[in-house]
Design a protein around this motif. Structure first.
Motif, PDB file in Angstrom:
ATOM      1  N   LEU A  93      23.073  28.578  80.878  1.00  0.00           N
ATOM      2  CA  LEU A  93      23.445  27.214  80.408  1.00  0.00           C
ATOM      3  C   LEU A  93      24.883  26.847  80.369  1.00  0.00           C
ATOM      4  O   LEU A  93      25.071  25.695  80.747  1.00  0.00           O
ATOM      5  N   GLY A  94      25.595  27.539  79.968  1.00  0.00           N
ATOM      6  CA  GLY A  94      27.002  27.526  79.849  1.00  0.00           C
ATOM      7  C   GLY A  94      27.590  27.251  81.336  1.00  0.00           C
ATOM      8  O   GLY A  94      28.290  26.320  81.641  1.00  0.00           O
ATOM      9  N   ALA A  95      26.968  28.013  82.327  1.00  0.00           N
ATOM     10  CA  ALA A  95      27.509  27.873  83.799  1.00  0.00           C
ATOM     11  C   ALA A  95      26.883  26.508  84.334  1.00  0.00           C
ATOM     12  O   ALA A  95      27.446  25.913  85.013  1.00  0.00           O
ATOM     13  N   LEU A  96      25.512  26.303  83.964  1.00  0.00           N
ATOM     14  CA  LEU A  96      24.980  24.904  84.280  1.00  0.00           C
ATOM     15  C   LEU A  96      25.668  23.794  83.713  1.00  0.00           C
ATOM     16  O   LEU A  96      25.887  22.706  84.591  1.00  0.00           O
ATOM     17  N   LEU A  97      26.465  24.024  82.629  1.00  0.00           N
ATOM     18  CA  LEU A  97      27.071  22.876  82.171  1.00  0.00           C
ATOM     19  C   LEU A  97      28.341  22.326  82.846  1.00  0.00           C
ATOM     20  O   LEU A  97      28.848  21.478  83.377  1.00  0.00           O
ATOM     21  N   GLY A  98      28.771  23.718  83.407  1.00  0.00           N
ATOM     22  CA  GLY A  98      30.048  23.550  84.309  1.00  0.00           C
ATOM     23  C   GLY A  98      29.434  22.791  85.632  1.00  0.00           C
ATOM     24  O   GLY A  98      30.491  21.882  85.932  1.00  0.00           O
ATOM     25  N   ILE A  99      28.536  23.151  86.098  1.00  0.00           N
ATOM     26  CA  ILE A  99      27.921  22.581  87.352  1.00  0.00           C
ATOM     27  C   ILE A  99      27.775  21.022  87.240  1.00  0.00           C
ATOM     28  O   ILE A  99      28.150  20.367  87.903  1.00  0.00           O
ATOM     29  N   ALA A 100      27.154  20.762  85.989  1.00  0.00           N
ATOM     30  CA  ALA A 100      26.938  19.336  85.643  1.00  0.00           C
ATOM     31  C   ALA A 100      28.191  18.497  85.683  1.00  0.00           C
ATOM     32  O   ALA A 100      28.148  17.263  86.160  1.00  0.00           O
ATOM     33  N   ALA A 101      29.119  19.364  84.896  1.00  0.00           N
ATOM     34  CA  ALA A 101      30.476  18.517  84.908  1.00  0.00           C
ATOM     35  C   ALA A 101      31.197  18.301  86.241  1.00  0.00           C
ATOM     36  O   ALA A 101      31.633  17.216  86.457  1.00  0.00           O
ATOM     37  N   GLY A 102      31.029  19.343  87.137  1.00  0.00           N
ATOM     38  CA  GLY A 102      31.462  18.910  88.405  1.00  0.00           C
ATOM     39  C   GLY A 102      30.875  18.013  89.226  1.00  0.00           C
ATOM     40  O   GLY A 102      31.433  17.223  90.068  1.00  0.00           O
ATOM     41  N   LEU A 103      29.365  18.034  89.228  1.00  0.00           N
ATOM     42  CA  LEU A 103      28.550  17.205  89.762  1.00  0.00           C
ATOM     43  C   LEU A 103      28.774  15.721  89.430  1.00  0.00           C
ATOM     44  O   LEU A 103      28.944  14.792  90.148  1.00  0.00           O
ATOM     45  N   GLY A 104      28.769  15.620  88.190  1.00  0.00           N
ATOM     46  CA  GLY A 104      28.955  14.286  87.449  1.00  0.00           C
ATOM     47  C   GLY A 104      30.358  13.666  87.663  1.00  0.00           C
ATOM     48  O   GLY A 104      30.490  12.525  87.917  1.00  0.00           O
ATOM     49  N   THR A 105      31.520  14.492  87.634  1.00  0.00           N
ATOM     50  CA  THR A 105      32.804  14.163  88.138  1.00  0.00           C
ATOM     51  C   THR A 105      32.763  13.558  89.558  1.00  0.00           C
ATOM     52  O   THR A 105      33.333  12.646  89.890  1.00  0.00           O
ATOM     53  N   GLY A 106      32.146  14.400  90.258  1.00  0.00           N
ATOM     54  CA  GLY A 106      32.062  13.909  91.887  1.00  0.00           C
ATOM     55  C   GLY A 106      31.229  12.637  92.025  1.00  0.00           C
ATOM     56  O   GLY A 106      31.912  11.906  92.797  1.00  0.00           O
TER      57      GLY A 106
END
Length: 173
Positions: free
Chosen positions: A86-99
């Motif tokens: 879930l921690g890794a998924l939070l990072g991915i979500a932050a990257g996609l959301g920022t994009g």
């Protein structure tokens, strides 16, 4: 037959906005890959361990929500593994959301050079990932030593440059 009636046109502004948001998510995925590759390269070269702050962030969220990650208890291997995922998924979500956010504001940045857009996207990604951790008391960037700032900023710059470059390639803007 389409749902569109004769004499009406689709809202081109919302269509372009959706196209920019989708291109932004794709660019954010490329940026996230660049960030992860930069981070893992740093870990491999310097033999440093992975950060535990994403898992700690999930742990703090877990404390705030009355649910368990595992029936075996909060200290079980299953719960630890879920926190890691879930921690890794939070990072991915932050990257996609920022994009996606980058894609939506990109028209306003058109006069800036690509490096400046990339720096802005990288800074935004840094804030998107660090702010929740700071708010939850997992970390305090004010107490980071200089080398920690560099280790955090370099991958985020890679994120920003990749995001801006891929978005430009996808949209010609």
């Amino acid at each position: 037959m389409t749902a569109r009636t004769a004499g009406t046109r689709p809202d081109m502004t919302s269509t372009r906005m959706l196209d920019r948001a989708i291109a932004g998510v794709a660019a954010g995925a490329a940026g996230t890959t660049a960030l992860n590759a930069t981070t893992y390269l740093d870990m491999a070269v310097l033999a440093r361990p992975a950060s535990t702050t994403p898992e700690q962030t999930v742990g703090r969220l877990e404390d705030a929500v009355p649910s368990a990650l595992s029936q075996d208890g909060p200290n079980s291997l299953a719960a630890d593994n879920r926190r890691s995922g879930l921690g890794a998924l939070l990072g991915i979500a932050a990257g996609l959301g920022t994009g996606m956010a980058y894609g939506l504001i990109a028209p306003r940045l058109a006069r800036l050079p690509l490096w400046a857009r990339g720096a802005g996207a990288g800074l935004a990604a840094n804030v998107a990932s660090t702010a929740p951790m700071t708010a939850l008391g997992v970390t305090d960037p004010r107490r980071w030593p200089g080398n920690s700032w560099i280790r955090d900023l370099v991958p985020h710059v890679a994120f920003g440059v990749a995001t801006a470059a891929v978005f430009r390639r996808l949209t010609d803007s």
